[in-house]
Design an enzyme around this catalytic site. Sequence first.
Site, PDB file in Angstrom:
ATOM      1  N   HIS A  74     -30.955 -60.453  66.015  1.00 42.80           N
ATOM      2  CA  HIS A  74     -30.071 -60.988  64.903  1.00 42.80           C
ATOM      3  C   HIS A  74     -28.974 -61.904  65.262  1.00 42.80           C
ATOM      4  CE1 HIS A  74     -31.198 -57.588  61.794  1.00 42.80           C
ATOM      5  NE2 HIS A  74     -32.260 -57.906  62.646  1.00 42.80           N
ATOM      6  N   TYR A 202     -22.544 -54.946  55.953  1.00 39.21           N
ATOM      7  CA  TYR A 202     -21.572 -53.880  55.838  1.00 39.21           C
ATOM      8  C   TYR A 202     -20.668 -54.216  54.794  1.00 39.21           C
ATOM      9  CZ  TYR A 202     -22.069 -52.855  60.902  1.00 39.21           C
ATOM     10  OH  TYR A 202     -22.596 -52.600  62.153  1.00 39.21           O
ATOM     11  N   PRO A 294     -19.575 -44.819  64.231  1.00 39.85           N
ATOM     12  CA  PRO A 294     -20.683 -45.633  64.639  1.00 39.85           C
ATOM     13  C   PRO A 294     -20.339 -46.933  63.970  1.00 39.85           C
ATOM     14  CG  PRO A 294     -21.192 -43.899  62.985  1.00 39.85           C
ATOM     15  CD  PRO A 294     -19.945 -43.525  63.307  1.00 39.85           C
ATOM     16  N   LYS A 298     -21.167 -49.092  68.840  1.00 41.84           N
ATOM     17  CA  LYS A 298     -20.724 -49.086  70.132  1.00 41.84           C
ATOM     18  C   LYS A 298     -21.354 -47.920  71.172  1.00 41.84           C
ATOM     19  CE  LYS A 298     -18.865 -53.153  70.584  1.00 41.84           C
ATOM     20  NZ  LYS A 298     -20.019 -53.732  70.541  1.00 41.84           N
ATOM     21  N   TYR A 386     -18.391 -57.274  68.522  1.00 38.59           N
ATOM     22  CA  TYR A 386     -19.464 -56.583  68.025  1.00 38.59           C
ATOM     23  C   TYR A 386     -20.818 -57.010  69.125  1.00 38.59           C
ATOM     24  CZ  TYR A 386     -22.758 -54.853  64.586  1.00 38.59           C
ATOM     25  OH  TYR A 386     -23.696 -54.096  63.929  1.00 38.59           O
TER      26      TYR A 386
HETATM   27  P1  RFL Z   1     -27.119 -38.387  74.013  1.00 38.41           P
HETATM   28  O1  RFL Z   1     -27.849 -39.224  73.293  1.00 38.41           O
HETATM   29  O2  RFL Z   1     -26.541 -37.440  72.990  1.00 38.41           O
HETATM   30  O3  RFL Z   1     -28.028 -37.303  75.082  1.00 38.41           O
HETATM   31  C1  RFL Z   1     -27.416 -36.214  75.582  1.00 38.41           C
HETATM   32  C2  RFL Z   1     -28.672 -35.477  76.010  1.00 38.41           C
HETATM   33  O4  RFL Z   1     -28.363 -34.325  76.512  1.00 38.41           O
HETATM   34  C3  RFL Z   1     -29.040 -33.032  76.205  1.00 38.41           C
HETATM   35  N1  RFL Z   1     -28.247 -31.895  76.287  1.00 38.41           N
HETATM   36  C4  RFL Z   1     -28.273 -31.095  77.436  1.00 38.41           C
HETATM   37  N2  RFL Z   1     -29.369 -30.946  78.388  1.00 38.41           N
HETATM   38  C5  RFL Z   1     -29.118 -29.928  79.275  1.00 38.41           C
HETATM   39  N3  RFL Z   1     -28.220 -29.037  78.997  1.00 38.41           N
HETATM   40  C6  RFL Z   1     -27.352 -28.868  78.038  1.00 38.41           C
HETATM   41  N4  RFL Z   1     -26.467 -28.172  77.950  1.00 38.41           N
HETATM   42  C7  RFL Z   1     -27.272 -29.948  77.319  1.00 38.41           C
HETATM   43  N5  RFL Z   1     -26.538 -30.373  75.939  1.00 38.41           N
HETATM   44  C8  RFL Z   1     -27.086 -31.461  75.677  1.00 38.41           C
HETATM   45  C9  RFL Z   1     -29.298 -33.600  74.618  1.00 38.41           C
HETATM   46  O5  RFL Z   1     -30.333 -32.797  74.162  1.00 38.41           O
HETATM   47  C10 RFL Z   1     -29.574 -35.182  74.605  1.00 38.41           C
HETATM   48  O6  RFL Z   1     -30.914 -35.312  75.117  1.00 38.41           O
HETATM   49  O7  RFL Z   1     -25.941 -39.130  74.679  1.00 38.41           O
HETATM   50  P2  RFL Z   1     -25.792 -40.196  75.704  1.00 38.41           P
HETATM   51  O8  RFL Z   1     -27.162 -40.457  76.655  1.00 38.41           O
HETATM   52  O9  RFL Z   1     -24.539 -40.310  76.035  1.00 38.41           O
HETATM   53  O10 RFL Z   1     -26.235 -41.434  74.533  1.00 38.41           O
HETATM   54  C11 RFL Z   1     -25.234 -41.689  73.615  1.00 38.41           C
HETATM   55  C12 RFL Z   1     -25.786 -42.042  72.126  1.00 38.41           C
HETATM   56  O11 RFL Z   1     -26.800 -41.342  71.942  1.00 38.41           O
HETATM   57  C13 RFL Z   1     -24.713 -42.242  71.074  1.00 38.41           C
HETATM   58  O12 RFL Z   1     -23.635 -43.108  71.557  1.00 38.41           O
HETATM   59  C14 RFL Z   1     -25.129 -43.002  70.016  1.00 38.41           C
HETATM   60  O13 RFL Z   1     -26.297 -42.663  69.450  1.00 38.41           O
HETATM   61  C15 RFL Z   1     -24.151 -43.654  68.743  1.00 38.41           C
HETATM   62  N6  RFL Z   1     -24.459 -44.427  67.928  1.00 38.41           N
HETATM   63  C16 RFL Z   1     -24.687 -45.815  67.773  1.00 38.41           C
HETATM   64  N7  RFL Z   1     -24.628 -46.331  69.100  1.00 38.41           N
HETATM   65  C17 RFL Z   1     -24.775 -47.770  69.302  1.00 38.41           C
HETATM   66  O14 RFL Z   1     -24.496 -48.055  70.371  1.00 38.41           O
HETATM   67  N8  RFL Z   1     -25.138 -48.257  68.254  1.00 38.41           N
HETATM   68  C18 RFL Z   1     -25.453 -47.998  66.951  1.00 38.41           C
HETATM   69  O15 RFL Z   1     -25.971 -48.634  66.018  1.00 38.41           O
HETATM   70  C19 RFL Z   1     -25.160 -46.565  66.756  1.00 38.41           C
HETATM   71  N9  RFL Z   1     -25.410 -45.937  65.672  1.00 38.41           N
HETATM   72  C20 RFL Z   1     -25.041 -43.719  66.547  1.00 38.41           C
HETATM   73  C21 RFL Z   1     -25.215 -44.505  65.645  1.00 38.41           C
HETATM   74  C22 RFL Z   1     -25.042 -42.305  66.485  1.00 38.41           C
HETATM   75  C23 RFL Z   1     -25.061 -41.829  65.210  1.00 38.41           C
HETATM   76  N10 RFL Z   1     -25.018 -40.573  65.186  1.00 38.41           N
HETATM   77  C24 RFL Z   1     -26.190 -39.510  64.593  1.00 38.41           C
HETATM   78  C25 RFL Z   1     -24.123 -39.815  65.888  1.00 38.41           C
HETATM   79  C26 RFL Z   1     -25.498 -44.270  64.229  1.00 38.41           C
HETATM   80  C27 RFL Z   1     -25.380 -42.656  64.045  1.00 38.41           C
HETATM   81  C28 RFL Z   1     -25.686 -42.098  62.930  1.00 38.41           C
HETATM   82  C1  PHB Z   2     -28.224 -48.365  62.598  1.00 37.94           C
HETATM   83  O1  PHB Z   2     -28.997 -49.324  62.625  1.00 37.94           O
HETATM   84  O2  PHB Z   2     -28.491 -47.292  62.703  1.00 37.94           O
HETATM   85  C2  PHB Z   2     -26.770 -48.803  62.862  1.00 37.94           C
HETATM   86  C3  PHB Z   2     -26.206 -50.187  62.435  1.00 37.94           C
HETATM   87  C4  PHB Z   2     -25.143 -50.389  62.488  1.00 37.94           C
HETATM   88  C5  PHB Z   2     -23.994 -49.634  62.791  1.00 37.94           C
HETATM   89  C6  PHB Z   2     -24.319 -48.469  62.780  1.00 37.94           C
HETATM   90  C7  PHB Z   2     -25.830 -48.183  62.793  1.00 37.94           C
HETATM   91  O3  PHB Z   2     -22.638 -49.977  62.924  1.00 37.94           O
END
Ligand code: RFL
Ligand code: PHB
Length: 392
Positions: A74, A202, A294, A298, A386
Amino acid sequence: MIIKTQVGIVGAGPAGLLLSHLLHRRGIESVILESRSRSYVEHRIRAGVLEHASVKLLVDSGVGQRLLSEGMEHRGIQLRFNRRRHLLDFRALVGRTITIYGQQEVVKDLIAARLQEGGQILFEVNDVRLEDLVTGDPSVRFVRDGKEMVLRCQIVAGCDGFHGVCRSSIPAGAFKVFEREYPFAWLGILAEAAPASSELIYSYDERGFALFSMRSPRITRLYLQVQPDEDLANWPDDRVWDELQVRLQCDDGWRLNEGPVLEKSLTTMRSYVIEPMQYGSLFLAGDAAHIVPPTGAKGMNLALADVYVLSEAIAEYLKFNKREGLEGYSNRCLRRVWRAEHFSWWMTSMLHRFADEDAFQHRLQLSQLEYIVNSPLAAASLAENYTGFPLE
Ligand code: RFL
Ligand code: PHB
């Protein structure tokens, strides 16, 4: 039973998996312990936006094949307010783009690469405990198939997300926490509907924030600002679509495409940083050390950037006995982390309706939005943050 390896990694999210992959490329062995099943982590719907540098890191390290063919590049995003659309063209503003590629796809690619190269990922382990973190001879105890196991290693990487156990293994007094909670949550849906816009949208609306995103030419991803304690039972699909249509509407008559809802979930909004990101032989990375709301997209990008730095530092130590990288790990990561913390807080504050908001606050938010869409310098600052900064 005792397993020996060089680096014990807790968590098979983006951070733990990429760390194991990068270490392997540097000739260092690791074992990943994951509490969930492979299928669970491969289907967990989360982030979708990869910064420019994250794409480069994945491609350069040999796991970017599917990302390059299926990821959607994008050139910018849309901001909507007062029912008008405004395109921020990142490529024109800062010469960089972002790529839409689901986090679970990154996870699938990394798991496949690790297993193909003989990597060890132990799924469905329980009761993970870290021991002897300050003796220089750490170990990780856990239970697998009902049996007590010990992983002996030289370094432990805490990549177990915000609710993991690694951060809580650090004694009180050995760290500081900085945090902020926000008075709202996001209700997210994944829908089988062709994206009706080629850019992410957004939208700042009287009724609250809404975000339009996508996963593929057939799948739309959408979010609504809701109350922090919202009950999903109050949001049947029809109500979600009606609210999205209202909050994303535009004077030019644009409408969302609707379709079957495949997933619906709530996400709380919080900023959190622990300092330092290290204790003895334990190094925290990704959500285990910091989270952002989110709105700035990041979280996953920070997780990938942390382990890029960590893999280099661990390799210098284990191969050449040089400790500088490990000693500087926390400070090096925290500079990027705090930039992302500020940007995510700022985007969140500008785009959401606050319950206690007065008319003054509302006018300030609108003025900030007007400034961004009318000043190329203000727009370039948003675009620079961004699309993300290069990995040093
Ligand atoms: P994760 O992905 O949470 O992975 C951690 C892993 O550890 C496991 N675990 C354990 N394993 C063994 N023993 C234990 N005691 C354990 N406890 C936990 C878990 O099962 C899991 O598999 O962390 P990591 O690797 O640091 O990654 C971080 C990302 O997942 C997170 O920052 C992003 O998802 C945040 N986020 C976004 N980030 C972006 O860069 N761009 C985005 O567009 C974006 N959108 C989002 C998001 C997060 C969201 N939610 C659901 C919080 C949108 C949403 C809605
Ligand atoms: C997504 O596609 O899940 C998404 C995109 C942008 C954001 C957060 C989540 O800022």
